[in-house]
Design a protein around this motif. Structure first.
Motif, PDB file in Angstrom:
ATOM      1  N   MET A  37     -93.514 -17.255  39.310  1.00 44.37           N
ATOM      2  CA  MET A  37     -93.379 -16.349  40.439  1.00 44.37           C
ATOM      3  C   MET A  37     -92.068 -15.560  40.389  1.00 44.37           C
ATOM      4  O   MET A  37     -91.974 -14.472  40.954  1.00 44.37           O
ATOM      5  CB  MET A  37     -93.464 -17.110  41.755  1.00 44.37           C
ATOM      6  N   SER A  38     -91.055 -16.111  39.742  1.00 42.63           N
ATOM      7  CA  SER A  38     -89.785 -15.396  39.636  1.00 42.63           C
ATOM      8  C   SER A  38     -89.860 -14.230  38.661  1.00 42.63           C
ATOM      9  O   SER A  38     -89.057 -13.312  38.717  1.00 42.63           O
ATOM     10  CB  SER A  38     -88.675 -16.361  39.197  1.00 42.63           C
ATOM     11  N   ASP A  39     -90.816 -14.295  37.746  1.00 38.77           N
ATOM     12  CA  ASP A  39     -90.959 -13.239  36.745  1.00 38.77           C
ATOM     13  C   ASP A  39     -92.400 -12.755  36.756  1.00 38.77           C
ATOM     14  O   ASP A  39     -93.093 -12.750  35.748  1.00 38.77           O
ATOM     15  CB  ASP A  39     -90.576 -13.783  35.361  1.00 38.77           C
ATOM     16  N   ILE A  50     -99.030 -10.425  49.287  1.00 43.15           N
ATOM     17  CA  ILE A  50     -98.778 -11.867  49.183  1.00 43.15           C
ATOM     18  C   ILE A  50     -97.952 -12.164  47.943  1.00 43.15           C
ATOM     19  O   ILE A  50     -96.974 -12.924  47.989  1.00 43.15           O
ATOM     20  CB  ILE A  50    -100.115 -12.637  49.151  1.00 43.15           C
ATOM     21  N   VAL A  51     -98.330 -11.571  46.830  1.00 42.21           N
ATOM     22  CA  VAL A  51     -97.608 -11.798  45.580  1.00 42.21           C
ATOM     23  C   VAL A  51     -96.169 -11.312  45.695  1.00 42.21           C
ATOM     24  O   VAL A  51     -95.228 -11.999  45.272  1.00 42.21           O
ATOM     25  CB  VAL A  51     -98.336 -11.105  44.411  1.00 42.21           C
ATOM     26  N   ARG A  52     -95.971 -10.125  46.255  1.00 42.04           N
ATOM     27  CA  ARG A  52     -94.619  -9.591  46.398  1.00 42.04           C
ATOM     28  C   ARG A  52     -93.761 -10.465  47.303  1.00 42.04           C
ATOM     29  O   ARG A  52     -92.592 -10.733  47.006  1.00 42.04           O
ATOM     30  CB  ARG A  52     -94.688  -8.172  46.947  1.00 42.04           C
ATOM     31  N   SER A  53     -94.323 -10.915  48.415  1.00 42.53           N
ATOM     32  CA  SER A  53     -93.560 -11.740  49.362  1.00 42.53           C
ATOM     33  C   SER A  53     -93.171 -13.070  48.736  1.00 42.53           C
ATOM     34  O   SER A  53     -92.025 -13.523  48.866  1.00 42.53           O
ATOM     35  CB  SER A  53     -94.377 -11.975  50.639  1.00 42.53           C
ATOM     36  N   LEU A  54     -94.116 -13.705  48.046  1.00 43.04           N
ATOM     37  CA  LEU A  54     -93.826 -14.990  47.425  1.00 43.04           C
ATOM     38  C   LEU A  54     -92.848 -14.826  46.269  1.00 43.04           C
ATOM     39  O   LEU A  54     -91.943 -15.651  46.073  1.00 43.04           O
ATOM     40  CB  LEU A  54     -95.126 -15.640  46.941  1.00 43.04           C
ATOM     41  N   SER A  55     -93.005 -13.761  45.500  1.00 41.62           N
ATOM     42  CA  SER A  55     -92.090 -13.495  44.400  1.00 41.62           C
ATOM     43  C   SER A  55     -90.678 -13.249  44.921  1.00 41.62           C
ATOM     44  O   SER A  55     -89.690 -13.694  44.318  1.00 41.62           O
ATOM     45  CB  SER A  55     -92.573 -12.291  43.593  1.00 41.62           C
ATOM     46  N   SER A  56     -90.564 -12.553  46.049  1.00 40.21           N
ATOM     47  CA  SER A  56     -89.253 -12.294  46.645  1.00 40.21           C
ATOM     48  C   SER A  56     -88.580 -13.592  47.066  1.00 40.21           C
ATOM     49  O   SER A  56     -87.377 -13.781  46.844  1.00 40.21           O
ATOM     50  CB  SER A  56     -89.415 -11.366  47.853  1.00 40.21           C
ATOM     51  N   PRO A  74     -89.955 -16.613  56.319  1.00 46.43           N
ATOM     52  CA  PRO A  74     -91.302 -16.681  55.740  1.00 46.43           C
ATOM     53  C   PRO A  74     -92.305 -15.751  56.410  1.00 46.43           C
ATOM     54  O   PRO A  74     -93.454 -15.677  55.984  1.00 46.43           O
ATOM     55  CB  PRO A  74     -91.700 -18.138  55.986  1.00 46.43           C
ATOM     56  N   VAL A  75     -91.883 -15.034  57.453  1.00 50.28           N
ATOM     57  CA  VAL A  75     -92.828 -14.223  58.219  1.00 50.28           C
ATOM     58  C   VAL A  75     -93.483 -13.116  57.390  1.00 50.28           C
ATOM     59  O   VAL A  75     -94.689 -12.856  57.547  1.00 50.28           O
ATOM     60  CB  VAL A  75     -92.166 -13.661  59.491  1.00 50.28           C
ATOM     61  N   LEU A 106    -105.729 -17.884  46.973  1.00 50.22           N
ATOM     62  CA  LEU A 106    -105.438 -16.450  46.903  1.00 50.22           C
ATOM     63  C   LEU A 106    -104.685 -16.107  45.616  1.00 50.22           C
ATOM     64  O   LEU A 106    -104.957 -15.092  44.975  1.00 50.22           O
ATOM     65  CB  LEU A 106    -104.616 -16.028  48.122  1.00 50.22           C
ATOM     66  N   LEU A 107    -103.737 -16.968  45.238  1.00 53.63           N
ATOM     67  CA  LEU A 107    -103.002 -16.735  43.993  1.00 53.63           C
ATOM     68  C   LEU A 107    -103.929 -16.860  42.789  1.00 53.63           C
ATOM     69  O   LEU A 107    -103.807 -16.108  41.810  1.00 53.63           O
ATOM     70  CB  LEU A 107    -101.839 -17.719  43.876  1.00 53.63           C
TER      71      LEU A 107
END
Length: 347
Positions: A37-39, A50-56, A74-75, A106-107
């Motif tokens: 998720m970091s890369d 969702i991907v952008r928020s979790l990656s952030s 986490p909002v 979802l991931l």
């Protein structure tokens, strides 16, 4: 390791989102997922927010080169998930296990690598039976797995999913026909005794009960066509890299079960492998020992309550995360009446 250099993190609880925060505390300390998720690869399409928020969030928890404790929000991730699941809108109490499955699902959809033009809908378990007496268990499993991976094949499955075999054997002589069902598993839910017993139950005992042979009085055998007694046995074929165990803290009436469970630091699944499978034996050669790295706790009832997380940090210390509070535990308690989800990493 120099503990002064570690980045710690906690989460705001703005919308009764402790169910989410406790899961994120563990997921963001899951090495394989954290690194991915970091890369994150570019081009997310299905669930881009969702991907952008979790990656952030994952980027924020990377080592900063200095001792720091971050308060994360986490909002934004919650808002993104709300667009997929209405039940997470507002501040209602939610189930952490259900949230974990929804998020991983979802991931999985986002990073699925299907070998056909059509991916499967969001389902975390699909099952299929094989009855052909001309094929051994491994051949049947190979056929099932090949078909399964045509539609469901992602890095999320690689990290969190294993495979179970359920064998139903007719007890009528000379039939003794065996029917095999195969299914992926993302977690294993373990039943607690519906009793007020004050004694502490070893986790190993709960696993033994889950994999114990069950006796069925009436089974309609597809081979001999007779309703007969049968044995049902579950076993592991492919072991997962990250093992999630869920303790069933509520009975069918919705009453809480506060039974104390002994949670070991180390766990060995080799005793639960399918005995008649080369695939399972290969898993045994690779090793089936697991190490505990996270616990999600729950207090309260089905409609209201609170979640916290015990997590092992990069230095090996155990921490207790409770919303924006983070404390070092001198020693992790081996027995717990509030432990709900247990996270083990394969070693």
């Amino acid at each position: 390791p120099d503990q002064r250099m570690f980045t710690q993190f906690v989460f705001e609880n703005r919308e009764n989102n402790c169910y989410m925060s406790s899961i994120l505390q563990v997921l963001l300390r899951t090495p394989a997922l954290q690194g991915f998720m970091s890369d994150i690869p570019r081009g997310a399409s299905l669930h881009v927010d969702i991907v952008r928020s979790l990656s952030s969030l994952s980027q924020a928890t990377k080592p900063q080169g200095r001792a720091i404790t971050l308060i994360l929000d986490p909002v934004p991730l919650k808002r993104a998930i709300e667009t997929k699941f209405d039940k997470y809108r507002g501040a209602a109490h939610q189930d952490a296990q259900e949230f974990l499955k929804d998020l991983l699902g979802l991931l999985h959809e986002e990073f699925n690598r299907p070998k056909t033009g059509e991916a499967s809908p969001h389902k975390l378990a699909r099952q299929r039976s094989f009855n052909s007496a001309s094929q051994d268990l491994d051949t049947r499993f190979g056929l099932w797995l090949s078909e399964f991976l045509r539609r469901d094949d992602s890095i999320i499955y690689d990290i969190f999913s294993g495979h179970l075999a359920t064998t139903i054997q007719c007890r009528r002589t000379p039939c003794l026909n065996r029917r095999h069902n195969f299914e992926p598993f993302w977690d294993i839910s373990l039943a607690l005794a519906d009793t007020n017993d004050a004694r502490s139950i070893p986790l190993e005992y709960l696993l033994q009960n889950f994999f114990a042979i069950e006796h069925v009085d009436e089974f309609s055998c597809p081979k001999c066509g007779v309703r007969e007694r049968a044995h049902v046995r579950r076993a592991v074929l492919n072991a997962t890299n990250m093992l999630v165990l869920a303790l069933k803290r509520f009975n069918y009436a919705g009453e809480r079960l506060n039974q104390s469970v002994e949670v070991p630091e180390e766990l060995d699944l080799s005793g639960y492998l399918e005995e008649n499978s080369r695939v399972a034996r290969n898993n045994r050669k690779k090793g089936l020992k697991y190490r505990l790295y996270g616990i999600v706790h729950h207090v309260g009832d089905l409609s209201r309550g609170h979640y916290t997380a015990e997590v092992r940090d990069d230095s090996g210390r155990w921490l207790l995360a409770d919303d924006t509070r983070l404390s070092i535990l001198p020693q992790r308690s081996q027995r717990s009446r509030t432990a709900y989800l247990l996270f083990y990493s394969r070693v």
